[in-house]
Design a protein around this motif. Structure first.
Motif, PDB file in Angstrom:
ATOM      1  N   SER A  99       0.449   7.895   7.633  1.00  0.00           N
ATOM      2  CA  SER A  99       0.527   7.845   9.088  1.00  0.00           C
ATOM      3  C   SER A  99      -0.195   6.615   9.632  1.00  0.00           C
ATOM      4  O   SER A  99       0.255   5.987  10.587  1.00  0.00           O
ATOM      5  N   LEU A 100      -1.317   6.245   9.009  1.00  0.00           N
ATOM      6  CA  LEU A 100      -2.060   5.066   9.442  1.00  0.00           C
ATOM      7  C   LEU A 100      -1.298   3.777   9.166  1.00  0.00           C
ATOM      8  O   LEU A 100      -1.360   2.825   9.933  1.00  0.00           O
ATOM      9  N   LEU A 101      -0.574   3.761   8.072  1.00  0.00           N
ATOM     10  CA  LEU A 101       0.186   2.569   7.715  1.00  0.00           C
ATOM     11  C   LEU A 101       1.401   2.365   8.619  1.00  0.00           C
ATOM     12  O   LEU A 101       1.794   1.239   8.908  1.00  0.00           O
ATOM     13  N   ALA A 102       2.008   3.456   9.060  1.00  0.00           N
ATOM     14  CA  ALA A 102       3.298   3.367   9.757  1.00  0.00           C
ATOM     15  C   ALA A 102       3.124   2.995  11.226  1.00  0.00           C
ATOM     16  O   ALA A 102       2.328   3.612  11.935  1.00  0.00           O
ATOM     17  N   PRO A 103       3.884   2.007  11.713  1.00  0.00           N
ATOM     18  CA  PRO A 103       3.938   1.751  13.159  1.00  0.00           C
ATOM     19  C   PRO A 103       4.475   2.995  13.880  1.00  0.00           C
ATOM     20  O   PRO A 103       5.196   3.805  13.281  1.00  0.00           O
ATOM     21  N   VAL A 106      -6.161  -1.462  -5.234  1.00  0.00           N
ATOM     22  CA  VAL A 106      -5.101  -1.830  -4.282  1.00  0.00           C
ATOM     23  C   VAL A 106      -5.415  -1.391  -2.861  1.00  0.00           C
ATOM     24  O   VAL A 106      -5.189  -2.135  -1.904  1.00  0.00           O
ATOM     25  N   LEU A 107      -5.965  -0.189  -2.699  1.00  0.00           N
ATOM     26  CA  LEU A 107      -6.204   0.351  -1.353  1.00  0.00           C
ATOM     27  C   LEU A 107      -7.537  -0.122  -0.793  1.00  0.00           C
ATOM     28  O   LEU A 107      -8.414   0.679  -0.444  1.00  0.00           O
ATOM     29  N   LYS A 108      -7.689  -1.429  -0.705  1.00  0.00           N
ATOM     30  CA  LYS A 108      -8.918  -1.982  -0.152  1.00  0.00           C
ATOM     31  C   LYS A 108      -8.856  -1.962   1.364  1.00  0.00           C
ATOM     32  O   LYS A 108      -7.795  -2.017   1.967  1.00  0.00           O
ATOM     33  N   ASP A 109     -10.030  -1.941   1.978  1.00  0.00           N
ATOM     34  CA  ASP A 109     -10.117  -1.850   3.435  1.00  0.00           C
ATOM     35  C   ASP A 109      -9.742  -3.164   4.090  1.00  0.00           C
ATOM     36  O   ASP A 109     -10.266  -4.220   3.758  1.00  0.00           O
ATOM     37  N   THR A 110      -8.769  -3.084   5.006  1.00  0.00           N
ATOM     38  CA  THR A 110      -8.448  -4.233   5.852  1.00  0.00           C
ATOM     39  C   THR A 110      -8.213  -3.722   7.251  1.00  0.00           C
ATOM     40  O   THR A 110      -7.640  -2.652   7.457  1.00  0.00           O
ATOM     41  N   ALA A 111      -8.640  -4.472   8.225  1.00  0.00           N
ATOM     42  CA  ALA A 111      -8.535  -4.005   9.617  1.00  0.00           C
ATOM     43  C   ALA A 111      -7.105  -3.857  10.076  1.00  0.00           C
ATOM     44  O   ALA A 111      -6.799  -3.127  10.995  1.00  0.00           O
ATOM     45  N   LYS A 121       0.833  -1.208   0.000  1.00  0.00           N
ATOM     46  CA  LYS A 121       0.000   0.000   0.000  1.00  0.00           C
ATOM     47  C   LYS A 121       0.868   1.260   0.000  1.00  0.00           C
ATOM     48  O   LYS A 121       0.546   2.252  -0.663  1.00  0.00           O
ATOM     49  N   LEU A 122       1.970   1.219   0.747  1.00  0.00           N
ATOM     50  CA  LEU A 122       2.888   2.355   0.742  1.00  0.00           C
ATOM     51  C   LEU A 122       3.453   2.587  -0.656  1.00  0.00           C
ATOM     52  O   LEU A 122       3.600   3.737  -1.094  1.00  0.00           O
ATOM     53  N   LEU A 123       3.746   1.509  -1.368  1.00  0.00           N
ATOM     54  CA  LEU A 123       4.251   1.618  -2.739  1.00  0.00           C
ATOM     55  C   LEU A 123       3.273   2.382  -3.625  1.00  0.00           C
ATOM     56  O   LEU A 123       3.671   3.266  -4.403  1.00  0.00           O
ATOM     57  N   PHE A 124       1.983   2.094  -3.475  1.00  0.00           N
ATOM     58  CA  PHE A 124       1.008   2.784  -4.311  1.00  0.00           C
ATOM     59  C   PHE A 124       0.753   4.210  -3.851  1.00  0.00           C
ATOM     60  O   PHE A 124       0.407   5.080  -4.657  1.00  0.00           O
TER      61      PHE A 124
END
Length: 430
Positions: free
Chosen positions: A133-137, A203-208, A19-22
């Motif tokens: 920001s949501l993707l990053a730990p 690609v940016l589909k919702d996953t918990a 997801k970060l790649l896209f």
């Protein structure tokens, strides 16, 4: 059980980076159309049949559109998914680019830049930053933002290399005039936006598991009353940390904005032709992933805000250093100067959003805070082109660029001071 846990974590990590790649591709594809001047300024002016002043007015309109849309952009990012907002933004930017390539009259060009301010500001920017920001730990914020900036810079550099190579081939081998080749460059970038926009939706589909905080990049909703939104906005305006982050971004972005004039600066001050300048400024783009990713890892190692303060000061100094180069400097020296300056400047861009975590803003109003910081931090989009026009028209190229680069470089002192003050506040929290 241990094996399954390891596999799940590995799978989650892979999803994050895909997801970060896209997000990188979206950020790298959407802006080149707006800033073709960085590689083709004089050719672009001839193709559109407009003056430098008219182009700068269009960019000022773009900056004003950004300014007005940043806070609403944060509001939208808190209520709609990055998937929806990013898909719409990138695709519509490409559609408007097709109109731009038809070479409309100067008045319509200004309208086009205003519309781009909506598709790349209102519906895009806060969604991109919040999505990263949501993707990053929590312990890898600088790394992810550095990778985002470096990755979108790498993708932009790849696109620019293809565009410049195609431009040079059309002019040198096919005998096309510069203006015809320029139109093909515009259509190339527009087509890329349309393709990337379509891919983002799938690609940016919702996953918990998309985010450490439990939010995904797919569909999400949030409701807040107007009174609550206003209360949140007032609270953010009273947060000194928000202002310090905004100042860091503003001064760092000023230095970056000055690099948009590298093309005209090199062509008028060092006598390079359009192809040589385009090749040299494309090298600048290739320094973006190096500077941003390097700064991201350094930021996580030595503290993002400390690293940011040092980088802002070095960026300002590097811009001033370009002014002392003699007019007969060899191409290799210009190459080295532009490359080293770009590494530091893109390093600043790579980590200045990693300082956002020090604001201690709650996740539910993070988008609004990002919009507010962006509104303040990216105001150079409004005044930098106008200052450039005034200085060049009033004092000529030589003195004008001395004042322009020199003033922007000195302003980095304010950014460095803001960063170190923010660092001291952060240390007091420990």
């Amino acid at each position: 059980m241990k094996t399954k846990t390891t596999t799940a974590l590995s799978s989650e990590g892979i999803q994050r980076y895909v997801k970060l790649l896209f997000l990188m591709m979206a950020g790298g594809a959407i802006y080149p159309l707006l800033y073709l001047r960085q590689n083709f300024e004089l050719t672009l002016l001839a193709t559109l049949d407009i003056s430098l002043a008219q182009l700068n007015v269009a960019h000022s309109v773009l900056g004003t559109s950004f300014f007005l849309s940043y806070v609403p952009s944060g509001w939208l990012a808190d209520r709609f998914s990055p998937r929806s907002l990013l898909t719409f933004s990138v695709a519509m930017t490409g559609v408007i680019g097709l109109w731009y390539g038809s070479l409309p009259e100067a008045t319509w060009i200004t309208v086009i830049f205003g519309l781009w301010g909506i598709t790349t500001g209102l519906t895009f920017w806060a969604a991109l930053i919040k999505g990263c920001s949501l993707l990053a730990p929590q312990d890898q914020q600088a790394r992810f933002f550095g990778l985002l900036e470096g990755g979108r810079g790498l993708f932009e550099a790849l696109l620019a290399t293809i565009a410049v190579a195609g431009f040079a081939f059309a002019v040198s081998s096919l005998g096309a005039v510069d203006e015809t080749a320029m139109v093909q460059v515009i259509y190339f970038y527009s087509g890329v936006c349309l393709v990337i926009g379509a891919l983002l939706w799938f690609v940016l589909k919702d996953t918990a598991s998309d985010a450490a905080g439990g939010e995904g990049l797919g569909d999400q909703t949030a409701k807040a009353t107007l009174r609550q939104t206003l209360d949140d906005l007032i609270g953010l305006l009273l947060n000194i940390r928000v202002w310090l982050v905004a100042i860091c971004i503003l001064t760092g972005y000023q230095v970056f904005w000055a690099t948009y004039t590298y093309s005209a600066f090199l062509q008028t001050q060092f006598g390079l032709d359009a192809i040589a300048v385009a090749a040299l400024t494309t090298v600048r783009l290739w320094m973006r992933p190096i500077g941003a990713v390097l700064a991201g890892f350094i930021g996580d190692r030595f503290h993002p805000v400390r690293s940011l303060g040092i980088a802002i000061l070095l960026a300002g100094f590097s811009l001033i250093a370009l002014l002392i180069l003699p007019a007969d400097s060899p191409y290799t020296l210009l190459y080295f100067a532009v490359a080293t300056s770009s590494v530091v400047i893109y390093g600043v861009r790579g980590i200045y959003w990693a300082s956002f975590n020090t604001t201690r803003v709650e996740p539910r109003r993070a988008g609004l805070a990002i919009g507010l910081v962006s509104m303040i931090g990216y105001t150079p989009d409004i005044y930098m082109p106008l200052i450039n026009t005034y200085l060049i028209d009033t004092y000529g190229n030589a003195v004008g660029y001395q004042l322009y680069f020199g003033g922007v470089g000195l302003s980095a002192l304010l950014g460095g001071a803001a960063a170190f003050y923010l660092l001291s506040l952060s240390k007091s929290d420990v």
